[in-house]
Write an enzyme that holds these catalytic residues in place. Structure first.
Site, mmCIF file in Angstrom:
data_model
loop_
_atom_site.group_PDB
_atom_site.id
_atom_site.type_symbol
_atom_site.label_atom_id
_atom_site.label_comp_id
_atom_site.label_asym_id
_atom_site.label_seq_id
_atom_site.Cartn_x
_atom_site.Cartn_y
_atom_site.Cartn_z
ATOM 1 N N TYR A 73 0.836 -1.197 0.000
ATOM 2 C CA TYR A 73 0.000 0.000 0.000
ATOM 3 C C TYR A 73 0.878 1.257 0.000
ATOM 4 O O TYR A 73 2.098 1.181 -0.095
ATOM 5 C CB TYR A 73 -0.968 -0.044 1.181
ATOM 6 C CG TYR A 73 -1.999 -1.146 1.053
ATOM 7 C CD1 TYR A 73 -2.768 -1.272 -0.104
ATOM 8 C CD2 TYR A 73 -2.188 -2.082 2.070
ATOM 9 C CE1 TYR A 73 -3.709 -2.292 -0.233
ATOM 10 C CE2 TYR A 73 -3.135 -3.099 1.950
ATOM 11 C CZ TYR A 73 -3.885 -3.202 0.792
ATOM 12 O OH TYR A 73 -4.811 -4.209 0.660
ATOM 13 N N GLY B 283 -4.566 -14.522 12.827
ATOM 14 C CA GLY B 283 -5.583 -14.042 11.901
ATOM 15 C C GLY B 283 -6.559 -15.121 11.511
ATOM 16 O O GLY B 283 -7.626 -15.280 12.113
#
Length: 395
Positions: free
Chosen positions: A175, A318
């Protein structure tokens, strides 16, 4: 009660104390409203998982409208988001977990469709290689760069006002923060581009802006974390030594560093001869100076213990918390036998996973979720990138 070291409390350098060393990793839910506001589906999803971990990091929230990366993404880009952000922070904190809002700008990893006709932006007008077919972004102008930096600060102010215990800067998964540091995506010739030190200016400027915001609006118990991807596979691209150097530069400016990998046993993607796990390299480089959050393929308590033994200070989980929301609670009472390491579509309602997220998991991450009855066991990401990391590479 089981005697696992990950169940022991943990204290950050600024005094913030977690009830245990387990962190719920940030995971994309695809479940926010079209305008980035929180939904009841998301609140139920977090409520189902917040009771166990010592710290919960939200799915990523954009700091500005042109930083949105995908539909169903949370937003912290305007004060209109404050009521929902307050609900989210309160939901996470109800049983004593610390709530961290992850914030980002997607940069060139967005599309003009997601941005309602606007061209995605980045450090330079260079398209990402992964996934194939992404459009060429527009290079940010100087005034726009200043605005993005300010937007990170404003989003942090909203996190403080909403009751979060910290923010995490998403500098990983290719990103915008990573795009400025990368020689692949940043080929600028002004002060924001050039050699490694110049490419580092943007992430350092964002850290400075966020730190000043925290000093102005929060107490000294508000956390600032930074998530980082160890390597890129493009040429030119970020190599492991570049990221270790970045970690050294920022270790005195943040409260923790959070790796992004598909396996805590990962070794270098670019140097097959290097057999030292990346986690151990980071632990050695920043040991005893800033807490390190390890990540990747923790399914059972033994995995979490091994990660801590390898040098991590905290264990981020996660995918396994998607499959087993009561992971910490079951580990605490020694009930390992009932910990689910597979995921059935028949259990989605029980797991508080929304319809949008169900589709996303099946279509984009079916290979990593251990779906039953016809799914395959997730691959070993010790020597390859996982789909959620934003790029592809196998040794």
């Amino acid at each position: 009660m089981a005697n696992y070291q990950f169940l022991a409390p943990f204290q950050f350098n600024n005094g913030v104390t977690l009830k245990n060393k387990v962190v719920m990793a940030p995971m994309t839910t695809m479940s926010s409203f079209y305008n980035g506001k929180i939904t009841q589906d998301e609140l139920h999803y977090f409520a189902a998982r917040a009771g166990g971990p010592g710290m919960v990091i939200t799915s990523v929230a954009n700091v500005s409208d042109n930083g949105k990366g995908f539909e169903g993404e949370l937003s912290a880009a305007s004060d209109d988001m404050l009521p929902g952000l307050r609900q989210l922070a309160a939901t996470i904190k109800k049983d004593g977990a610390k709530a961290i809002l992850q914030i980002f700008n997607a940069g060139r990893k967005s599309t003009s469709q997601v941005l309602r006709g606007e061209t995605p932006v980045s450090a330079s007008a260079i398209a990402a290689e992964f996934p194939p077919g992404l459009e060429t972004p527009r290079a940010l102008e100087q005034e726009e760069i200043d605005q993005v930096i300010a937007d990170f600060g404003t989003a942090t102010r909203r996190a403080i006002q909403a009751g979060f215990d910290g923010v995490e800067l998403h500098g990983a998964n290719t990103y915008l923060l990573q795009q400025f540091y990368s020689p692949h995506s940043n080929q600028r010739t002004d002060k924001w581009g050039g050699d490694l030190e110049k490419r580092m200016r943007f992430p350092l400027a964002v850290i400075k802006e966020v730190t000043e915001t925290i000093e102005k609006y929060a107490t000294d118990s508000f956390l600032l974390g930074y998530r980082i991807s160890p390597e890129e596979v493009e040429t030119p691209g970020i190599r492991l030594e570049d990221t270790l150097y970045l970690a050294e530069k920022i270790k005195s400016q943040v409260d923790y560093i959070h790796l992004s990998m598909g396996s805590y046993k990962r070794t270098s993607l670019n140097d097959a001869s290097d057999k030292t796990p990346i986690l151990e390299k980071f632990a050695k480089r920043i040991a005893n100076e800033v807490p390190l959050i390890g990540i990747g393929s923790v399914e059972l308590p033994a995995d979490a213990e091994e990660m801590l033994d390898s040098g991590a200070d905290l264990v981020a989980i996660g995918r396994e918390l998607l499959r087993e929301p009561q992971w910490v609670q079951k580990a605490k009472i020694g009930d390992e036998a009932s910990i689910r390491t597979t995921m059935s579509l028949a259990d989605m309602e029980e797991l508080s996973i929304s319809g949008a997220m169900q589709t996303y998991l099946q279509e984009s991450f079916g290979s990593v979720m251990n779906f039953t009855p016809n799914g395959k066991k997730a691959e070993d990401y010790q020597s390859q990138a996982a789909p959620m990391e934003g790029f592809e590479k196998k040794l």
